[in-house]
Design a protein around this motif. Structure first.
Motif, mmCIF file in Angstrom:
data_model
loop_
_atom_site.group_PDB
_atom_site.id
_atom_site.type_symbol
_atom_site.label_atom_id
_atom_site.label_comp_id
_atom_site.label_asym_id
_atom_site.label_seq_id
_atom_site.Cartn_x
_atom_site.Cartn_y
_atom_site.Cartn_z
ATOM 1 N N ILE A 242 36.321 36.767 44.192
ATOM 2 C CA ILE A 242 37.487 36.667 43.344
ATOM 3 C C ILE A 242 37.014 35.616 42.462
ATOM 4 N N SER A 243 37.099 36.152 40.940
ATOM 5 C CA SER A 243 36.641 35.191 39.964
ATOM 6 C C SER A 243 38.081 34.486 39.343
ATOM 7 N N ARG A 244 38.100 33.680 38.550
ATOM 8 C CA ARG A 244 39.306 33.283 38.130
ATOM 9 C C ARG A 244 40.064 34.083 37.375
ATOM 10 N N ASP A 245 39.419 35.159 36.566
ATOM 11 C CA ASP A 245 40.238 36.148 35.746
ATOM 12 C C ASP A 245 40.882 37.062 36.837
ATOM 13 N N GLU A 246 40.186 37.626 37.821
ATOM 14 C CA GLU A 246 40.634 38.465 38.878
ATOM 15 C C GLU A 246 41.704 37.676 39.528
ATOM 16 N N TRP B 225 44.315 28.027 32.902
ATOM 17 C CA TRP B 225 44.475 26.635 33.397
ATOM 18 C C TRP B 225 44.738 26.611 35.103
ATOM 19 N N LYS B 226 45.664 27.491 35.370
ATOM 20 C CA LYS B 226 46.180 27.571 36.833
ATOM 21 C C LYS B 226 45.090 28.287 37.564
ATOM 22 N N SER B 227 44.575 29.297 36.990
ATOM 23 C CA SER B 227 43.388 29.947 37.814
ATOM 24 C C SER B 227 42.242 29.302 37.654
#
Length: 92
Positions: free
Chosen positions: A33-37, A52-54
């Motif tokens: 899982i990437s930050r965008d996902e 920022w939270k991701s």
């Protein structure tokens, strides 16, 4: 029933349900899982989840510092979701 409805009604999910729910947002199918996902997944629950939270969520959960959350790091993401997002995730 989608997990969005499940979490809206019951307000909790098990760790296994959390993993299953999260994996449906693995857009490129690489098993991580990437930050965008992660941002897309959390937003699907109707929560405001900024870039920022991701980044913070991935940074906290990403033990090996490769920029992704894999199966071995999911427990760290569970803790982040419980503490910082107010999600109720139970062991069983």
């Amino acid at each position: 029933m989608t997990f969005y409805l499940f979490t809206s009604v019951k307000k909790e999910m098990t760790v296994e349900e959390f993993k299953t729910w999260l994996k449906q947002y693995d857009a490129d199918g690489d098993g991580r899982i990437s930050r965008d996902e992660l941002r897309t997944a959390i937003r699907s629950l109707g929560m405001c989840f900024t870039a920022w939270k991701s980044r913070r969520g991935v940074r906290i959960a990403d033990v090996n510092h490769n920029g992704f959350i894999d199966d071995s790091e999911i427990e760290h993401l569970v803790e982040f979701a419980k503490k910082k997002l107010g999600m109720k995730i139970v062991p069983y």
